[in-house]
Motif scaffolding. Structure first.
Motif, PDB file in Angstrom:
ATOM      1  N   ALA A 535       0.822  -1.225   0.000  1.00 57.62           N
ATOM      2  CA  ALA A 535       0.000   0.000   0.000  1.00 57.62           C
ATOM      3  C   ALA A 535       0.855   1.274   0.000  1.00 57.62           C
ATOM      4  CB  ALA A 535      -0.917  -0.005   1.225  1.00 57.62           C
ATOM      5  N   ASN A 536       2.005   1.253   0.696  1.00 56.88           N
ATOM      6  CA  ASN A 536       2.894   2.434   0.731  1.00 56.88           C
ATOM      7  C   ASN A 536       3.352   2.833  -0.666  1.00 56.88           C
ATOM      8  OD1 ASN A 536       2.701   2.441   3.463  1.00 56.88           O
ATOM      9  ND2 ASN A 536       4.904   2.657   3.844  1.00 56.88           N
ATOM     10  N   ARG A 538       1.628   2.127  -3.447  1.00 57.32           N
ATOM     11  CA  ARG A 538       0.460   2.607  -4.199  1.00 57.32           C
ATOM     12  C   ARG A 538       0.122   4.068  -3.846  1.00 57.32           C
ATOM     13  NH1 ARG A 538      -1.547  -2.331  -2.578  1.00 57.32           N
ATOM     14  NH2 ARG A 538      -3.348  -1.478  -1.429  1.00 57.32           N
ATOM     15  N   ASP A 571      -9.441   2.184  -3.718  1.00 53.04           N
ATOM     16  CA  ASP A 571      -8.567   1.166  -3.119  1.00 53.04           C
ATOM     17  C   ASP A 571      -9.090   0.808  -1.716  1.00 53.04           C
ATOM     18  OD1 ASP A 571      -5.437   0.249  -3.763  1.00 53.04           O
ATOM     19  OD2 ASP A 571      -5.915   0.235  -1.628  1.00 53.04           O
ATOM     20  N   GLN A 572      -8.760  -0.388  -1.261  1.00 53.18           N
ATOM     21  CA  GLN A 572      -9.197  -0.812   0.073  1.00 53.18           C
ATOM     22  C   GLN A 572      -8.456  -0.065   1.183  1.00 53.18           C
ATOM     23  OE1 GLN A 572      -8.396  -4.985  -0.204  1.00 53.18           O
ATOM     24  NE2 GLN A 572     -10.484  -5.489  -0.867  1.00 53.18           N
ATOM     25  N   ASP A 573      -7.208   0.360   0.886  1.00 50.24           N
ATOM     26  CA  ASP A 573      -6.392   1.045   1.908  1.00 50.24           C
ATOM     27  C   ASP A 573      -6.812   2.515   2.022  1.00 50.24           C
ATOM     28  OD1 ASP A 573      -3.515   0.726   3.445  1.00 50.24           O
ATOM     29  OD2 ASP A 573      -3.799   2.746   2.628  1.00 50.24           O
ATOM     30  N   ASP A 575      -5.205   5.171   3.220  1.00 49.34           N
ATOM     31  CA  ASP A 575      -4.192   6.161   2.817  1.00 49.34           C
ATOM     32  C   ASP A 575      -4.125   6.290   1.289  1.00 49.34           C
ATOM     33  OD1 ASP A 575      -3.438   6.820   5.391  1.00 49.34           O
ATOM     34  OD2 ASP A 575      -1.949   5.221   5.520  1.00 49.34           O
ATOM     35  N   VAL A 576      -4.216   5.136   0.626  1.00 50.26           N
ATOM     36  CA  VAL A 576      -4.180   5.159  -0.848  1.00 50.26           C
ATOM     37  C   VAL A 576      -5.369   5.969  -1.366  1.00 50.26           C
ATOM     38  CG1 VAL A 576      -4.211   3.768  -2.963  1.00 50.26           C
ATOM     39  CG2 VAL A 576      -3.004   2.921  -0.923  1.00 50.26           C
ATOM     40  N   LYS A 577      -6.548   5.696  -0.803  1.00 50.57           N
ATOM     41  CA  LYS A 577      -7.762   6.444  -1.191  1.00 50.57           C
ATOM     42  C   LYS A 577      -7.566   7.943  -1.006  1.00 50.57           C
ATOM     43  CE  LYS A 577     -11.762   3.483  -0.267  1.00 50.57           C
ATOM     44  NZ  LYS A 577     -12.825   3.204   0.667  1.00 50.57           N
TER      45      LYS A 577
END
Length: 590
Positions: A535-536, A538, A571-573, A575-577
């Motif tokens: 995720a970091n 992405r 995205d599910q994460d 932070d990404v969102k």
């Protein structure tokens, strides 16, 4: 009607008087700064008869107001009717030259010197010279210090009889009871000597110089050093040894470090003034002593002059003097305990290579450069790296690479991250000095290795910034062929931190590489990384797209960037969102 006209003409001065009496300092200051406008409104006659007397009578104010007034009056000649009436400006400036605040007095003296040139010889004798004598014999030390700066502009333009009566006043000031006056006299002695006839320099000035150079106050003695250098330029060679050198020799060994510092600081000027013979016999031993002085400030001032002193040595004995007398002292200074001394030396030592030639540089100077390149003080290292080009000219790039570059590589791989960081920051400078081919051959791989520095995130950041500076230096084409492929290759690295470094590099390089390289080579890699498992990575893709967006054209943003960001925005994460939505908003893609 006539009465009304005269009332109108009184208006500017009435306003000025009101403003100058106002309690607000800023208003009074603004009023003074508008003096020229008021003088123009009044006309030359009323400026002389009303404005100047008013200003002379009201010189009791804040220092900043007086400073502005002193400056304004220096430009007032045409406003009082031209050179014929310039003497009208003397009374207010004379008052200003006696006030307590030094900056005001200095500005008044500067204006007096300026308008002295606009006096005719007759007016100078009638008005200006009596002013100088009045100031010189004033009760307050303030007027006597101001007088010191006026003799050199007055003396050359008065008659012989007046010269005979003027110069004794300067002599009296040199032995004044107040140290501040003797200081002012010492600071103007060299300037006054330049306008005197040579016979008077020998008969009068030398004795004044000797007395001031042995004054009980070191602040007077150090100013006498500067005067001594000026006097030395005026005397014929045969008189220097007897008249000036004993006093200057004494100054170089003065008990006060401030006096010795002044000798060191003025050493190159002194060397030019006294010529080659006295340099060989007198100045070389004196310079050695200054380089070995017990006070670090003196050693630093002398170290600063090493290159200049060596350059100005007589050609027939230059190399011998340097190798025998100067180099041993320089070797000691390389390992001095004081970083300012080492730094001063490092800023000039490379220049010795052009004076001593290839063989001496390789044998004697390179070991010193190496020692300084490994010094713990960053400024010393920087001063060496900043001046590599002059050594390069003497010994050539190959020799340089065999000797100094291994030391640079060693520092670049040092266990301490701060040492590595220092070398990273010097790399663009080094690259510029050594050229693109040499850089690609020897240092490119080093720069790429820094991008995956495990010891410090600061180093990775600095290495990224370093790449950007290198591209600015060597151009986008070089980047496309040399740097970009290596950076993009890291996108497939198993270590996610290295994959993120690819994104940081793209952020930095997109702006300097331009639209074409970014769109064609870098953007596809960023898109591919939007599917990364970590995720970091992405959310850093989202941040990268926001950063490089301004470089891309609007069509690319709409058709290629927007779909990727929309996918990341769901995205599910969390932070990404968040970062994807922020990028959509900043780039106006919603």
């Amino acid at each position: 009607m006539a009465g009304a006209d005269s009332d109108d003409s009184l208006y500017p001065i009435a306003v000025l008087i009101d403003e100058l009496r106002n309690e607000d300092v800023q208003l009074r200051l603004n009023s003074i700064k508008k003096l020229s406008t008021i003088a123009l409104a009044l006309g030359v006659e009323r400026t002389r008869t009303e404005l100047l007397p008013f200003l002379t009578d009201t010189i009791y104010d804040e220092d900043e107001v007086l400073l502005a007034l002193a400056e304004q009056l220096g430009n007032f000649t045409m406003l009082v009717g031209g050179p014929e009436y310039v003497h009208c400006l003397l009374p207010p400036l004379e008052s200003l030259a006696t006030v307590e605040e030094t900056v005001v007095r200095d500005k008044a003296v500067e204006s007096l010197r300026k308008i002295s040139h606009e006096h005719s010889p007759v007016d100078l004798e009638v008005h200006f010279e009596p002013l100088v004598k009045r100031l010189a014999s004033g009760d307050w030390f303030t007027s006597r210090t101001s007088a010191c700066g006026l003799f050199s502009v007055c003396y050359p333009r008065v008659s012989m009889e007046r010269k005979i009566t003027t110069s004794p006043h300067f002599r009296t000031l040199c032995s004044d009871d107040t140290p501040m006056v003797r200081r002012a006299a010492a600071s103007k002695l060299g300037e006054f000597a330049k306008v005197l006839e040579l016979e008077y320099v020998k008969s009068d000035i030398i004795s004044l110089f000797t007395a001031l150079a042995s004054d009980e106050q070191d602040s007077v003695r150090l100013l006498a050093v500067e005067a001594g250098v000026s006097i030395a330029t005026l005397l014929p060679q045969e008189d220097l040894e007897a008249l000036v050198m004993p006093t200057l020799r004494q100054a170089a060994e003065d008990k006060s470090w401030r006096v010795r510092y002044m000798v060191a600081d003025k050493f190159s000027d002194l060397q030019k003034a006294v010529g080659p013979e006295i340099t060989k016999n007198d100045l070389v031993p004196a310079f050695q002593n200054l380089l070995k002085d017990c006070e670090a400030e003196v050693r630093a001032a002398a170290a600063n002059k090493v290159k200049e002193f060596c350059e100005n040595l007589p050609e027939d004995s230059r190399e011998t003097i340097i190798m025998t007398h100067i180099l041993p002292c320089v070797k000691e200074l390389v390992s001095d305990t004081n970083q300012h001394v080492k730094s001063a030396l490092a800023s000039v030592i490379m220049g010795l290579s052009t004076i001593l030639g290839k063989d001496n540089t390789i044998e004697h100077l390179l070991p010193l450069f190496l020692a300084q390149l490994k010094d713990e003080c960053p400024e010393v290292r920087l001063n060496i790296i900043s001046n590599l080009d002059c050594v390069n000219e003497v010994i050539g790039i190959r020799q340089l690479s065999q000797s100094l570059l291994p030391a640079i590589v060693e520092l670049a791989e040092d266990a301490k991250w701060r040492v590595r960081l220092a070398i990273i920051e010097y790399m663009p400078l080094l690259a510029g000095q050594l050229g693109v081919e040499f850089f690609d051959e020897k240092l490119n791989s080093l720069c790429m290795a820094w991008l995956v520095d495990h010891g410090s995130c600061y180093n990775v950041e600095a290495a990224t910034c370093n790449l950007m500076k290198l591209v600015e230096k060597f151009g986008a084409e070089w980047a496309q062929n040399t740097i970009v492929p290596k950076v993009l290759g890291m996108a497939n690295d198993p270590n996610y931190l290295h994959r993120m470094t690819t994104l940081f590099c793209i952020n930095a390089l997109s702006e300097v590489c331009g639209q074409e390289i970014t769109t064609k080579h870098m953007l596809p890699v960023v898109f591919k990384m939007s599917n990364d498992q970590v995720a970091n990575v992405r959310f850093n893709v989202a941040k990268s797209l926001q950063k490089i967006g301004p470089v891309l054209d609007s069509n690319c943003l709409q058709t290629e960037v927007k779909p990727v960001l929309e996918k990341l925005a769901s995205d599910q994460d969390m932070d990404v969102k968040y970062f994807a939505q922020e990028a959509i908003s900043v780039l106006s893609l919603a």
